[in-house]
Motif scaffolding. Structure first.
Motif, PDB file in Angstrom:
ATOM      1  N   ARG A   1       8.867   4.992   5.245  1.00 25.01           N
ATOM      2  CA  ARG A   1      10.146   5.162   4.798  1.00 25.01           C
ATOM      3  C   ARG A   1      10.268   6.293   3.580  1.00 25.01           C
ATOM      4  N   VAL A   2      11.430   6.891   3.206  1.00 25.80           N
ATOM      5  CA  VAL A   2      11.420   7.836   2.359  1.00 25.80           C
ATOM      6  C   VAL A   2      11.397   7.010   1.033  1.00 25.80           C
ATOM      7  N   LEU A   3      10.764   7.368   0.229  1.00 24.06           N
ATOM      8  CA  LEU A   3      10.676   6.683  -1.239  1.00 24.06           C
ATOM      9  C   LEU A   3      11.476   7.445  -2.195  1.00 24.06           C
ATOM     10  N   VAL A   4      12.066   6.672  -2.992  1.00 30.84           N
ATOM     11  CA  VAL A   4      13.138   7.091  -4.079  1.00 30.84           C
ATOM     12  C   VAL A   4      12.303   7.186  -5.371  1.00 30.84           C
ATOM     13  N   GLY A   5      12.001   8.152  -5.914  1.00 28.18           N
ATOM     14  CA  GLY A   5      11.572   8.454  -7.247  1.00 28.18           C
ATOM     15  C   GLY A   5      12.459   8.287  -8.335  1.00 28.18           C
ATOM     16  N   GLU A   6      11.865   8.162  -9.511  1.00 27.72           N
ATOM     17  CA  GLU A   6      12.442   7.844 -10.803  1.00 27.72           C
ATOM     18  C   GLU A   6      13.362   9.136 -11.239  1.00 27.72           C
ATOM     19  N   GLY A   7      14.256   9.143 -12.181  1.00 33.90           N
ATOM     20  CA  GLY A   7      14.978  10.265 -12.703  1.00 33.90           C
ATOM     21  C   GLY A   7      14.406  10.767 -13.912  1.00 33.90           C
ATOM     22  N   ALA A   8      15.129  11.407 -14.655  1.00 38.46           N
ATOM     23  CA  ALA A   8      14.685  12.140 -16.071  1.00 38.46           C
ATOM     24  C   ALA A   8      14.538  10.990 -17.165  1.00 38.46           C
TER      25      ALA A   8
ATOM     26  N   TYR B   1      16.543   2.507 -14.119  1.00 38.36           N
ATOM     27  CA  TYR B   1      15.826   3.164 -12.672  1.00 38.36           C
ATOM     28  C   TYR B   1      15.599   2.269 -11.640  1.00 38.36           C
ATOM     29  N   THR B   2      14.968   1.214 -12.018  1.00 41.17           N
ATOM     30  CA  THR B   2      14.193   0.137 -11.054  1.00 41.17           C
ATOM     31  C   THR B   2      15.646  -0.526 -10.249  1.00 41.17           C
ATOM     32  N   ALA B   3      16.792  -0.687 -11.308  1.00 38.86           N
ATOM     33  CA  ALA B   3      17.905  -1.297 -10.759  1.00 38.86           C
ATOM     34  C   ALA B   3      18.809  -0.498  -9.776  1.00 38.86           C
ATOM     35  N   ALA B   4      18.681   0.669 -10.115  1.00 38.80           N
ATOM     36  CA  ALA B   4      19.412   1.756  -9.242  1.00 38.80           C
ATOM     37  C   ALA B   4      18.575   1.956  -8.002  1.00 38.80           C
ATOM     38  N   GLY B   5      17.266   1.349  -7.934  1.00 42.71           N
ATOM     39  CA  GLY B   5      16.716   1.644  -6.761  1.00 42.71           C
ATOM     40  C   GLY B   5      15.394   2.485  -6.418  1.00 42.71           C
ATOM     41  N   ALA B   6      14.913   2.949  -7.695  1.00 40.37           N
ATOM     42  CA  ALA B   6      13.696   3.648  -7.599  1.00 40.37           C
ATOM     43  C   ALA B   6      12.558   2.870  -7.288  1.00 40.37           C
ATOM     44  N   ASP B   7      11.706   3.558  -6.110  1.00 39.67           N
ATOM     45  CA  ASP B   7      10.601   3.075  -5.461  1.00 39.67           C
ATOM     46  C   ASP B   7       9.168   3.387  -6.390  1.00 39.67           C
ATOM     47  N   ILE B   8       9.447   4.358  -7.028  1.00 44.33           N
ATOM     48  CA  ILE B   8       8.217   4.774  -8.120  1.00 44.33           C
ATOM     49  C   ILE B   8       8.584   5.241  -9.382  1.00 44.33           C
ATOM     50  N   LEU B   9       8.136   4.602 -10.224  1.00 46.74           N
ATOM     51  CA  LEU B   9       8.662   4.736 -11.610  1.00 46.74           C
ATOM     52  C   LEU B   9       7.156   5.540 -12.185  1.00 46.74           C
ATOM     53  N   GLN B  10       7.394   6.584 -13.283  1.00 47.11           N
ATOM     54  CA  GLN B  10       6.425   7.295 -13.866  1.00 47.11           C
ATOM     55  C   GLN B  10       6.408   6.984 -15.374  1.00 47.11           C
ATOM     56  N   SER B  11       5.252   6.914 -15.843  1.00 42.18           N
ATOM     57  CA  SER B  11       5.039   6.537 -17.143  1.00 42.18           C
ATOM     58  C   SER B  11       5.286   7.705 -18.093  1.00 42.18           C
TER      59      SER B  11
ATOM     60  N   ASP C   1       0.776  -1.239  -0.047  1.00 44.86           N
ATOM     61  CA  ASP C   1      -0.085  -0.130   0.187  1.00 44.86           C
ATOM     62  C   ASP C   1       0.951   1.300   0.065  1.00 44.86           C
ATOM     63  N   PHE C   2       0.484   2.011  -0.858  1.00 45.85           N
ATOM     64  CA  PHE C   2       1.691   3.233  -1.108  1.00 45.85           C
ATOM     65  C   PHE C   2       1.653   4.108   0.122  1.00 45.85           C
ATOM     66  N   ARG C   3       0.175   4.600   0.388  1.00 43.76           N
ATOM     67  CA  ARG C   3       0.320   5.406   1.586  1.00 43.76           C
ATOM     68  C   ARG C   3       0.840   4.822   2.881  1.00 43.76           C
ATOM     69  N   GLN C   4       0.855   3.734   3.146  1.00 48.36           N
ATOM     70  CA  GLN C   4       1.495   2.999   4.351  1.00 48.36           C
ATOM     71  C   GLN C   4       2.961   3.117   4.260  1.00 48.36           C
ATOM     72  N   GLU C   5       3.400   2.605   2.863  1.00 47.81           N
ATOM     73  CA  GLU C   5       4.681   2.785   2.685  1.00 47.81           C
ATOM     74  C   GLU C   5       5.545   4.308   3.011  1.00 47.81           C
ATOM     75  N   LEU C   6       4.564   5.254   2.437  1.00 48.29           N
ATOM     76  CA  LEU C   6       5.266   6.617   2.321  1.00 48.29           C
ATOM     77  C   LEU C   6       5.152   7.178   3.851  1.00 48.29           C
ATOM     78  N   SER C   7       4.341   6.556   4.751  1.00 49.38           N
ATOM     79  CA  SER C   7       4.573   6.908   6.347  1.00 49.38           C
ATOM     80  C   SER C   7       5.778   6.151   6.817  1.00 49.38           C
TER      81      SER C   7
ATOM     82  N   SER D   1       9.990  -3.437 -10.305  1.00 49.44           N
ATOM     83  CA  SER D   1       9.965  -4.393  -9.550  1.00 49.44           C
ATOM     84  C   SER D   1       8.540  -4.754  -8.538  1.00 49.44           C
ATOM     85  N   LYS D   2       8.484  -5.769  -8.159  1.00 50.56           N
ATOM     86  CA  LYS D   2       7.510  -6.164  -7.135  1.00 50.56           C
ATOM     87  C   LYS D   2       7.166  -5.042  -5.992  1.00 50.56           C
ATOM     88  N   GLN D   3       8.569  -4.508  -5.767  1.00 49.06           N
ATOM     89  CA  GLN D   3       8.238  -3.368  -4.580  1.00 49.06           C
ATOM     90  C   GLN D   3       8.206  -1.947  -4.940  1.00 49.06           C
TER      91      GLN D   3
END
Length: 615
Positions: free
Chosen positions: A10-17, A49-59, A2-8, A94-96
């Motif tokens: 740990r700090v989530l890492v977003g994708e780059g450019a 970006y997934t391999a680099a550790g991104a928790d959030i990918l953007q379309s 659940d995104f909202r639970q995870e956000l509370s 990734s699944k996470q």
């Protein structure tokens, strides 16, 4: 997960450019189209970006809306490109990791390019396309105009219960382009139901950290930060970002200290930058409390006697006369200064100086204006077009005018460069006339375009153009009213050649308190009359006027007599209804407008004051 639970937790890492990464690979066409034409490359970037550790990918759908895709002839591909964008991000995640559908802003500095209803229509089309593929959330990013972001956020919140990240972009540290402080923007977005409010693009880590220092934690929402890698460098015609990934990673810790619970990257960032962020943050949780710096507010003292609200309308018994005198096309200003002197002596209130009229280069009206002011003790009104200067140049020009004490300005769009002496020159149009009027009004409040303090208020008197030579006058008046709402304080019209049209303009504008100066330009010959009638868009001369000028044949003396008679008839009709008159000097024939000015002054003395109705 659940995104909202995870956000509370740990700090989530977003994708780059995505865009600048493709650009660095030599790709310079529509990036969103690659979802369908080169899906493997888009998926590969997501996987990196997934391999680099991104928790959030953007379309890869930032600009996948009707208006931006239309530039490439892809306006019918909105749905397929957006759906494919979500699909590719899901395949690479990734699944996470979470996949968010990306929707970018339509407005930038040109706020009036699209009205809000068209923005709503375009947004809904893109939103529904993304939702069909079942993303984990939505990210609304790079919104300079808070009104646009608030509008689309409300639509999205109504249509879905998915998590929404709403990111604004700043021109200056801590302030949106309309002068609104970031704290206020975050509060409004939080109240509208954004799960996360944040910043992306334009600024690097250092300036985003500083922007957040005066911002407390929102009541409900988290904070997202997507800085650019650095300021770009322009090398061999390409933009290059040189920020070191390790610096970007260490900055992530400082952003967390300022309340960021999502940290990703924007322009110039790569998987290496995101990897550095992931390494620095590890599994750190978001902070729960923050002591923000006190906001520094500069108080600008104003001397009311220096704040002149509009072009002077003279006392009830005196008409206000503006006369336009074009700056010369060639060096040497003796004739121009002689004309200015003649007009001053005739009794004009202000000489207006065009800004490269008809897109042809002339001596700077600022230079001539300061000479008139200093040497002739005259009051110039400076035209400013949107055509010749970008936003940087316009702001600099306005500060220069204020510094020189040239405070009367006329804002116009400006004829496109293709009709002038150099048709290959670029027409800039960073701002529309509405935008420029609003900017000058903001200057009068002591704020620059970015919202930062100018150090003092300007005292510009803002005139705007009004074209009554249109098929539907009511539509032109609506445009005039829109300019008033932006800050216009008076209007100068294009030339009018019909007494019945003068009455029509009066009836259409009499409900307004804003002064209207009727434009009257004396004719010089029958050939001149035929040119205006047949080749100037929107202006048609009455048959009686053309016949009068034709009766003079090629005799210049008779032509001048006929032209003066026509102009005086128009002036008489204007004086019955309007208190302001705008005489336009043809071909530097200042003797004509000087004589007409004297005629107006003489008539004023003979005419009872109560006849003057329209102010």
């Amino acid at each position: 997960m659940d995104f909202r639970q995870e956000l509370s937790k740990r700090v989530l890492v977003g994708e780059g450019a995505m865009g600048t990464l493709l650009y660095s690979h030599g790709i310079d066409h529509c990036y969103e189209e690659m979802n369908t034409t080169d899906p493997d490359q888009i998926e590969a970037i997501h996987r990196a970006y997934t391999a680099a550790g991104a928790d959030i990918l953007q379309s890869n759908t930032y600009g996948a809306n009707y208006h931006k895709l239309k530039r490439y002839g892809l306006e019918d591909e909105v749905s397929v490109i957006n759906r494919k964008g979500v699909e590719l991000a899901k395949k690479a995640a990734s699944k996470q990791a979470f996949v968010f559908g990306t929707i970018g802003a339509l407005r930038s500095i040109r706020k009036n390019d699209l009205d809000i209803e068209e923005i709503k229509r375009s947004f809904r089309e893109q939103l529904y396309s993304l939702l069909m593929e079942g993303p984990d959330g939505l990210i609304l990013e790079t919104y300079y105009d808070l009104d646009e972001l608030e509008t689309v956020l409300q639509i999205a919140r109504k249509e879905t219960g998915l998590p929404i990240i709403a990111n604004v972009s700043l021109h200056e540290i801590g302030y949106l382009q309309n002068g609104l402080h970031l704290n206020e923007a975050f509060s409004r977005l939080d109240a509208l139901g954004a799960d996360v409010v944040g910043l992306n693009c334009r600024l690097g880590p250092h300036h985003m950290i500083r922007s957040l220092e005066e911002v407390p934690l929102p009541k409900n929402a988290g904070i997202a930060v997507y800085p650019n890698a650095s300021l770009p460098e322009y090398v061999d015609g390409r933009l290059v970002y040189e920020a070191v990934p390790e610096y970007f990673g260490s900055s992530a810790l400082k952003l967390r200290e300022q309340g960021a619970s999502i940290i990703g990257g924007c322009c110039g960032t790569t998987p290496k930058h995101i990897g550095a962020v992931k390494k620095a943050l590890g599994t750190l949780a978001p902070i729960k409390e923050k002591a923000s710096k006190a906001r520094q507010i500069e108080i600008i003292e104003v001397d009311k006697k220096d704040q002149i609200p509009a072009i002077h309308l003279q006392a009830k018994t005196k008409r206000t006369i503006l006369v336009e005198l074009d700056p010369p096309k060639k060096l040497g200003i003796e004739a121009f200064m002689a004309g200015s002197t003649s007009l001053r002596d005739a009794g004009v209130d202000s000489v207006t100086l065009a800004d490269n009229s008809l897109a042809s280069p002339r001596i700077s009206n600022l230079a001539l204006g300061i000479k008139m002011k200093n040497e002739l003790n005259m009051n110039p009104l400076i035209h400013i077009t949107c055509r010749d200067r970008n936003l940087i140049g316009l702001q600099s020009h306005l500060m220069g005018l204020q510094t020189l004490g040239l405070n009367e300005v006329l804002v116009i769009t400006g004829d496109p460069s293709k009709i002038g002496d150099f048709p290959g020159a670029t027409s800039v149009y960073d701002l529309s006339s509405f935008d420029l009027i609003s900017l000058i009004k903001q200057f009068n409040e002591g704020l620059s375009y970015s919202g930062q303090s100018l150090g003092q208020r300007t005292n510009f008197k803002i005139a705007a153009a009004f074209n009554p030579n249109v098929k539907y006058l009511d539509k032109a008046v609506q445009r005039l009213e829109k300019k008033i709402a932006c800050g216009a304080q008076s209007f100068l019209t294009q030339p009018i050649y019909s007494t019945s049209q003068i009455e029509d303009v009066y009836q259409a504008t009499k409900h307004l308190d804003t002064p209207v100066f009727l434009g009257i330009m004396p004719l010089t010959s029958s050939r001149n009359a035929e040119f205006i009638h047949n080749e100037i868009p929107g202006i048609k001369l009455p048959d009686s006027v053309r016949a009068s000028m034709a009766s003079a044949g090629n005799d210049p003396v008779k032509a001048k007599i006929e032209a003066n008679a026509i102009a005086k008839e128009l002036i008489d009709a204007t004086m019955e209804r309007f208190k302001g008159i705008y005489l336009i000097t043809p071909f530097l024939r200042y003797d004509m407008t000087a004589q007409l000015t004297q005629y107006i002054r003489t008539t004023d003395k003979e005419k009872p004051a109560e006849v003057i109705e329209h102010e």
